[in-house]
Design a protein around this motif. Structure first.
Motif, PDB file in Angstrom:
ATOM      1  N   GLU B 162       4.264  46.229  -5.485  1.00 46.87           N
ATOM      2  CA  GLU B 162       3.542  47.322  -4.843  1.00 46.87           C
ATOM      3  C   GLU B 162       2.092  47.201  -5.275  1.00 46.87           C
ATOM      4  O   GLU B 162       1.794  46.487  -6.234  1.00 46.87           O
ATOM      5  N   PRO B 163       1.191  47.885  -4.581  1.00 47.52           N
ATOM      6  CA  PRO B 163      -0.215  47.702  -4.953  1.00 47.52           C
ATOM      7  C   PRO B 163      -0.479  47.937  -6.435  1.00 47.52           C
ATOM      8  O   PRO B 163      -1.267  47.226  -7.046  1.00 47.52           O
ATOM      9  N   GLN B 164       0.229  48.899  -7.027  1.00 45.64           N
ATOM     10  CA  GLN B 164      -0.001  49.188  -8.447  1.00 45.64           C
ATOM     11  C   GLN B 164       1.043  48.526  -9.341  1.00 45.64           C
ATOM     12  O   GLN B 164       1.005  48.688 -10.554  1.00 45.64           O
ATOM     13  N   ALA B 165       1.981  47.796  -8.751  1.00 47.62           N
ATOM     14  CA  ALA B 165       3.048  47.188  -9.542  1.00 47.62           C
ATOM     15  C   ALA B 165       3.234  45.748  -9.083  1.00 47.62           C
ATOM     16  O   ALA B 165       3.935  45.484  -8.121  1.00 47.62           O
ATOM     17  N   GLY B 166       2.541  44.841  -9.742  1.00 45.48           N
ATOM     18  CA  GLY B 166       2.653  43.432  -9.405  1.00 45.48           C
ATOM     19  C   GLY B 166       3.623  42.770 -10.368  1.00 45.48           C
ATOM     20  O   GLY B 166       4.840  42.758 -10.138  1.00 45.48           O
ATOM     21  N   SER B 167       3.080  42.286 -11.469  1.00 42.87           N
ATOM     22  CA  SER B 167       3.948  41.640 -12.448  1.00 42.87           C
ATOM     23  C   SER B 167       4.845  42.645 -13.159  1.00 42.87           C
ATOM     24  O   SER B 167       5.867  42.278 -13.714  1.00 42.87           O
ATOM     25  N   ASN B 168       4.473  43.890 -13.143  1.00 40.74           N
ATOM     26  CA  ASN B 168       5.221  44.877 -13.906  1.00 40.74           C
ATOM     27  C   ASN B 168       6.055  45.766 -12.994  1.00 40.74           C
ATOM     28  O   ASN B 168       5.587  46.779 -12.484  1.00 40.74           O
ATOM     29  N   ASP B 171       6.825  49.790 -12.918  1.00 41.13           N
ATOM     30  CA  ASP B 171       5.959  50.793 -12.288  1.00 41.13           C
ATOM     31  C   ASP B 171       6.224  50.974 -10.797  1.00 41.13           C
ATOM     32  O   ASP B 171       5.442  51.639 -10.110  1.00 41.13           O
ATOM     33  N   MET B 195       3.754  45.445  -1.294  1.00 46.27           N
ATOM     34  CA  MET B 195       2.618  44.531  -1.178  1.00 46.27           C
ATOM     35  C   MET B 195       3.088  43.093  -1.320  1.00 46.27           C
ATOM     36  O   MET B 195       4.054  42.831  -2.023  1.00 46.27           O
ATOM     37  N   TRP B 196       2.343  42.165  -0.694  1.00 37.13           N
ATOM     38  CA  TRP B 196       2.615  40.715  -0.832  1.00 37.13           C
ATOM     39  C   TRP B 196       3.962  40.327  -0.230  1.00 37.13           C
ATOM     40  O   TRP B 196       4.642  39.454  -0.765  1.00 37.13           O
ATOM     41  N   GLU B 225      12.582  55.971 -16.302  1.00 35.98           N
ATOM     42  CA  GLU B 225      11.383  55.196 -16.632  1.00 35.98           C
ATOM     43  C   GLU B 225      11.688  53.698 -16.589  1.00 35.98           C
ATOM     44  O   GLU B 225      12.819  53.286 -16.836  1.00 35.98           O
ATOM     45  N   ASN B 253      -2.376  40.136   4.669  1.00 36.07           N
ATOM     46  CA  ASN B 253      -3.262  39.476   3.708  1.00 36.07           C
ATOM     47  C   ASN B 253      -3.758  38.163   4.292  1.00 36.07           C
ATOM     48  O   ASN B 253      -2.995  37.413   4.893  1.00 36.07           O
ATOM     49  N   HIS B 254      -5.036  37.912   4.111  1.00 38.48           N
ATOM     50  CA  HIS B 254      -5.624  36.668   4.608  1.00 38.48           C
ATOM     51  C   HIS B 254      -5.808  35.730   3.427  1.00 38.48           C
ATOM     52  O   HIS B 254      -6.638  35.957   2.561  1.00 38.48           O
ATOM     53  N   ILE B 431       1.133  31.323  -8.950  1.00 44.09           N
ATOM     54  CA  ILE B 431       0.977  32.777  -8.911  1.00 44.09           C
ATOM     55  C   ILE B 431       2.271  33.472  -8.495  1.00 44.09           C
ATOM     56  O   ILE B 431       2.760  34.359  -9.180  1.00 44.09           O
ATOM     57  N   THR B 435       3.732  34.709 -12.323  1.00 43.70           N
ATOM     58  CA  THR B 435       2.622  33.835 -12.698  1.00 43.70           C
ATOM     59  C   THR B 435       3.007  32.970 -13.899  1.00 43.70           C
ATOM     60  O   THR B 435       4.014  33.207 -14.558  1.00 43.70           O
TER      61      THR B 435
END
Lengths: 579, 579
Positions: B162-168, B171, B195-196, B225, B253-254, B431, B435
């Motif tokens: 998600e936009p605020q939760a990439g590797s983690n 969240d 996202m992505w 949590e 995404n470009h 990535i 990553t």
């Protein structure tokens, strides 16, 4: 956005504290004028060069029936640059220049390269061209062709490569046939195809001055073999009469990056031959061109360092802002900036070592340019360090841009951020103006052939080591550096005795070891200026970077030297059919 | 063009001679059928996937009022792939599959990844999705959602970030609210932004099956949590009724490369909530997803290796063809192919070591996938080697693509050649799906937490060393390998005792050392199969590559281990203000 350009504190530290710019300036420039130049450069780079960075990547130059067209913003930025007299920055007053020391001029120019490398490249090509003319041209040639470039009204190119002659200029097939003489000197008609001509055509300047490498052809006589027969000709797009010269664009290269700089295949003499005037006397082309080439190599290195430096700044800013996860042991609570993660800080330390190390190395060379006129030692050292600066800045600047993408994660892979373009742009730098392989042969086969350059370098390194040992904080690094340079010097001797195949197999490994050895020395040299202020964020940062370089980078030298020490010549020994 | 794909001789050597595919196939597949699969794959990859490689880069996916549109050639290629039953290759016959061993299926798929990674990615996503459903879904879910993917009529995605939760992923904020039950199981309404999402929308398949990570929200209760509360939901673009689900494309995404694969920001539940069915029971999302993620990581590694391998083939072909200069001492005469230059051969040896080493490593892991069901040791070793394969193939595959550009010189920087695109495409691989930094934490913090995996690995390495010592030719490499693994094992112990900060500072360095150690072991292991045929171009080539890896690559391990051995924790220790 100017936060991504080169920090003024960095430049001030390098110029005044480390490289003693005051000593170079003499009466020409005082601190206040120098500050004004650097202020102006940062502002213009941010205001006129940076804004079209992505646009120039997206909107490529194109060719139509009237010629090659570049993005208008590029022309506008370069006109502003010219109006402020910056094309003339490093030229002497008698040529209308500001007479800035090369060191200051390069520090100024680094901002433009960081902001928009492919727009700034037109300046690089033009000033290198004008400087060659100013050095080797006749007064009439200087007036006719150099001065308009120093004013920034005309732009320049260098036309060396041909489709069949890239790295090997001995195979140049462009021919020049005598065609009388006039006030501009002996006139020739040129015929041939030139490849990879940056700025080869465009609509950004009133005229384009090509410096063309070709061989004089005399009826009934074979041209000389190899590079000895090469001469240099000045061939304008528009002749002094205003007529169009016989120079045609045969095509544009479509590049992965660096796109704002047009890159052309040029045909000289599709009709009766392109008119050109010889510079100096026949057969002097290669040494003349190398005068320009050496400046161009430092320019490439500066661009690569500037792109890397900007990548570091982007990565650092992003790592401070982007929140993701919590350090292990931190439990719940709000997520932290990724800068809190040791792995990210480790990447940023690597990037800092590379980016600042590369910029410092190139400016050190610029300092040597200032000294080289009067000081033979400086000239010898500059010759030795030119392939090092070209390669190290290109390869580790690119490595910073790679790290900057990685720090951005998926975002770094999108065109919404600048870091992917910085990486694409910088990929040209290990190729043009002599690939890494060519630089390695220059170092091992030419610059280290006698021991003079290395002896001068080692004396300077020994001075740094002595200063470190006189203090207390950095003696461990001094010892490591001393040991490293003993091994490098031994490896140089081993390769000198190894014969051409052994040398050619290991020249790149030697170049890499040498590069890290030079950058390690310079990190220690700068760190010695900072030991009394370890708590200051800027100076303390230099100490951390120096420590990082000695802990994590200097040990890499062993892997490059070991095969040389063992007498390996695997690249020469492996028969082609086993690949 | 198929000369640039993976050489059949390479695959035959790896599959039959090195990895004993015959032992995996049992009665399922005989040599003749396996050959037919590999023939078919090479042909289809060359005929249907390769031709639109550059077009798919140039013509990006776009979004309009009706959805996201991809290049039609991508859909055509994937339909051919589906018609030949290849989506089903590795699925068991009871699910309509061919029942191929993972090793053979991966060898087949490598050709498609080499030919066109962004077209092949749709297959990778779809089969990983279907396998997860086949493993954890109910029979009704399998019939409804997995079978159409195994047929290649529907495609799949995985929606984690998600936009605020990439590797983690702890969240993740997407929420699922219970909405009754039906034949497909417990039904939920999902709300959140993902996202992505590769393949998140397009017009290439009849339907798209999203596997969505979200937390169950119960009225009046806080969600759990961290990652414990995560569940996995199957959310189709079109519901079984044929109606459109509440899943909207918020943007595309470009990307810098890998462009044929659409990559979307998806909004789930802009209206009344997207309908989805839970897979298994609440709270099982992460282990389920990791089943898919591990397969995806091997898939990423395979793609990275395939891109690297293709880059090597391009570079080799170019070096054989491009004439430039003469080796030193060769005098005048016609110019020679650049392959004659030791420096170029050195680059190609590096590329060969990396490309073939990466492909071998990934296929070794595919072999472990085949064994892991019955053999706990294989499963443990696979878990250990997954972050190694993911990272090593991604980083050194990319390095091959960098070398391929360099071998091409300026031509390699233009879009007239494929190597620049291979480099851009491959840059995604370090990535996505975790990553390099995430892989390093997985290795050091999870896979090496107990010593079981390392013990199994070292036993296998010891077997190779023993075989080398029983012969005569490669004992020096065997000794170096033995020494290297003693050091790596010690470093693992040191890091285990170093606390979380020391571990986090050095996990990536350990990963790199570990990766080179594994690849060096496997190079020696393969070279032992070749010692009796040193004159054969293929087998002799393996011996040269092995020698090169031990001479020039294995010494690099020292630089990664030394800071660990010295107890350095600089990444954790450096305060952020000094960066």
């Amino acid at each position: 956005m100017s936060e991504y350009l080169i920090a003024r504190e960095e430049l001030d530290f390098l110029l005044w504290d480390w490289l003693d710019l005051a000593g170079d300036c003499g009466d020409a420039v005082d601190r206040e004028s120098a500050d004004a130049i650097l202020d102006l450069s940062a502002r213009l780079a941010a205001d006129a060069f940076l804004p079209h960075y992505k646009t120039a990547d997206r909107v490529e130059p194109f060719q139509d029936g009237t010629g090659v067209h570049a993005l208008p913003e590029i022309g506008a930025a370069l006109r502003e640059y010219a109006e402020l007299g910056l094309f003339a920055a490093s030229f002497p007053p008698e040529l209308g220049g500001l007479g800035l020391p090369s060191l200051l001029a390069n520090a100024s120019f680094a901002q433009f390269l960081a902001a928009n490398v492919s727009t700034a490249a037109y300046v690089m090509l033009t000033t290198a061209n004008a400087r060659l003319l100013a050095t080797f041209g006749s007064p009439a040639q200087i007036t006719q062709f150099a001065l308009p470039q120093i004013e920034g009204r005309w732009f320049g190119t260098m036309c060396l490569s041909e489709p069949q002659a890239g790295s090997n200029l001995g195979d140049v097939a462009t021919r020049a046939v005598a065609d009388g003489a006039d006030a501009l000197g002996d006139r020739y008609r040129l015929t041939g195809n030139k490849m990879w001509i940056s700025g080869g055509d465009h609509d950004l300047s009133e005229n384009i001055v090509h410096l063309v490498l070709a061989k004089v052809a005399e009826p009934g006589r074979a041209t000389e073999e190899g590079t000895k027969g090469l001469s240099l000709f000045v061939v304008p797009k528009f002749l002094p009469t205003g007529a169009r010269n016989d120079v045609a664009v045969a095509g544009l290269n479509h590049k992965m990056g660096y796109r704002g700089t047009t890159n052309c295949l040029l045909n000289f003499g599709e009709g009766e031959g392109a008119l050109g005037w010889i510079i100096g006397t026949p057969g002097q082309g290669l040494p003349q061109m190398f005068k320009m080439m050496n400046e161009a190599r430092i320019g490439v290195a500066l661009g690569a360092a500037a792109l890397g430096y900007r990548g570091y700044r982007h990565a650092l800013a992003y790592a401070r802002e982007r929140r993701q996860g919590r350090p292990s042991g931190a439990g719940a609570g709000p997520s932290r900036p990724i800068l809190a993660h040791p792995d990210v800080r480790d990447m940023l330390l690597t990037a800092k070592c590379y980016a600042e190390g590369a910029l410092a190395l190139v400016l050190y060379c610029a300092k040597l340019v200032d000294r080289a006129e009067q000081d033979a030692e400086a000239a010898t050292l500059l010759a030795l360090l030119t392939p090092i600066a070209k390669t190290w800045a290109s390869e580790y600047g690119l490595a910073v841009n790679d790290i900057a993408i990685q720090v951005h994660g998926g975002y770094g892979y999108t065109r919404d951020f600048d870091v992917e373009q910085l990486w694409r742009d910088n990929r040209l730098n290990p190729i043009h103006e002599g690939t890494t392989g060519i630089q390695a042969l220059d170092l091992a086969g030419r610059k280290l052939r006698d021991g003079a350059g290395l002896a001068i370098l080692r004396t300077r390194i020994a001075e740094t080591i002595a200063r470190a040992e006189a203090g207390a904080a950095l003696t461990g690094h001094a010892e490591a550096l001393d040991l490293c340079w003993r091994r490098i010097a031994d490896a140089v001797g081993t390769l000198r005795d190894a014969g051409s195949q052994g040398m050619a197999s290991n020249a790149t490994a030697l170049l890499r070891a040498f590069g890290h050895g030079v950058v390690g020395w310079q990190w220690l040299d700068r760190a010695l200026l900072c030991t009394d202020a370890p708590e200051d964020p800027f100076r303390g940062g230099k100490l951390w970077a120096c420590r990082y370089f000695f802990e994590r980078e200097m040990p890499r030298i062993d892997a490059w030297l070991r095969p040389i020490e063992a007498g390996s010549d695997i690249g020469a020994a492996v028969p082609a059919e086993f690949l």
